[in-house]
Design an enzyme around this catalytic site. Structure first.
Site, PDB file in Angstrom:
ATOM      1  CG  LEU A 156     -43.616  39.380  28.452  1.00 37.26           C
ATOM      2  CD1 LEU A 156     -43.555  39.812  29.898  1.00 37.26           C
ATOM      3  CD2 LEU A 156     -44.194  40.493  27.596  1.00 37.26           C
ATOM      4  CG  HIS A 157     -40.932  32.895  30.201  1.00 36.62           C
ATOM      5  ND1 HIS A 157     -41.441  31.944  31.044  1.00 36.62           N
ATOM      6  CD2 HIS A 157     -40.075  33.632  30.929  1.00 36.62           C
ATOM      7  CE1 HIS A 157     -40.896  32.107  32.248  1.00 36.62           C
ATOM      8  NE2 HIS A 157     -40.056  33.116  32.205  1.00 36.62           N
ATOM      9  CB  ALA A 158     -45.922  30.924  29.331  1.00 39.23           C
ATOM     10  CD  GLU A 209     -40.913  28.240  31.632  1.00 39.83           C
ATOM     11  OE1 GLU A 209     -41.743  27.810  30.844  1.00 39.83           O
ATOM     12  OE2 GLU A 209     -40.485  29.391  31.603  1.00 39.83           O
TER      13      GLU A 209
END
Lengths: 104, 157
Positions: free
Chosen positions: A20-22, A104
């Protein structure tokens, strides 16, 4: 609080490699904010997982939800069921899997 | 992980000169290279990759805070720095507000979990209104460095 309001709880596992990244957080918050219901999220995989506001991007980043973690999404309000279902689905499907999300 | 170990003190910029998003990303990347946190030859790659990342989705989290970041093979060790803008920069933030505090985070290519841990650390600090206000008011690099040590020493919320 009217009688019609109900709490819904859904638990979903983070499927994507980057967790759960940006960008997924932004997608989650964007979707959560379209509902009237309150959205509370807990990362049940982490000991003492705190409750965060599913409509706050900064708080959502505190979940540190890596791949394989289980999120508990609790919604409360007039559109609670629709909110819980939509948010659970977003997580289940890996946030639409961006082609570059792995790098990313 | 301590915030002071993640944030590279010498490259912090208390008064960003750039007034737009891409300029801020370049200014912070050049500062990281100038102070030895990344190699000079990687500046262009990092700038390009970070801007590309930003275009795929803003890292303006709202409340005057942006966290531009990138995971890239040319980054050997995770490193972050901070830039403070007194005039505010448009990052196409979630809440459309100008950004006054920019935390730039560079991670190695496959450091997915470390990257999330670092983001958690950064937002543990930034979600607090007090720290956001202090950061915004810090006029010198030293004041920002001091604030970071203070965050590390404070009991976790």
């Amino acid at each position: 609080m009217s009688d019609a309001e109900t709490t819904y709880v859904r638990e979903v596992e983070i499927p994507n490699k980057a967790g759960l990244h940006a960008r997924p957080v932004m997608q989650f918050v964007d979707l959560a904010s379209r509902f009237k219901s309150q959205v509370v999220v807990i990362n049940v995989t982490r000991a003492g997982g705190e409750r965060v506001d599913g409509k706050s991007a900064m708080q959502m980043m505190l979940l540190e939800a890596t791949k394989g973690c289980t999120l508990r999404i609790a919604t409360d309000g007039p559109d609670a069921q629709a909110a819980a279902d939509a948010l659970a689905e977003l997580v289940c499907h890996g946030f639409g899997v961006h082609p570059e999300s792995a790098s990313e | 992980m301590k915030l002071s170990e993640l944030i590279h003190g010498p490259s912090i910029i208390a008064d960003l000169q750039a007034t737009d998003r891409n300029g801020v990303i370049r200014e912070l990347t050049e500062s990281l290279a100038e102070h030895g946190a990344i190699q000079q030859e990687h500046v262009e790659t990092v700038v390009r990759a970070t801007i590309a990342r930003e275009k795929s989705g803003s890292t303006g989290f709202g409340k005057g805070v942006a966290v531009p970041h990138v995971k890239h093979a040319c980054v050997e060790k995770m490193v972050a720095t901070i830039g403070r803008s007194s005039h505010g920069v448009d990052f196409a933030a979630l809440d459309r507000s100008p950004v006054y505090t920019v935390v730039m985070l560079l991670s190695p290519q496959d450091a997915q979990d470390d990257h999330l841990a670092a983001m958690e650390k950064v937002f543990r600090c930034l979600q607090r209104e007090t720290y956001r206000r202090f950061l915004r008011q810090s006029e010198t690099r030293e004041a920002i460095v001091d604030l970071i040590s203070e965050v590390d020493d404070a009991p976790s919320s």
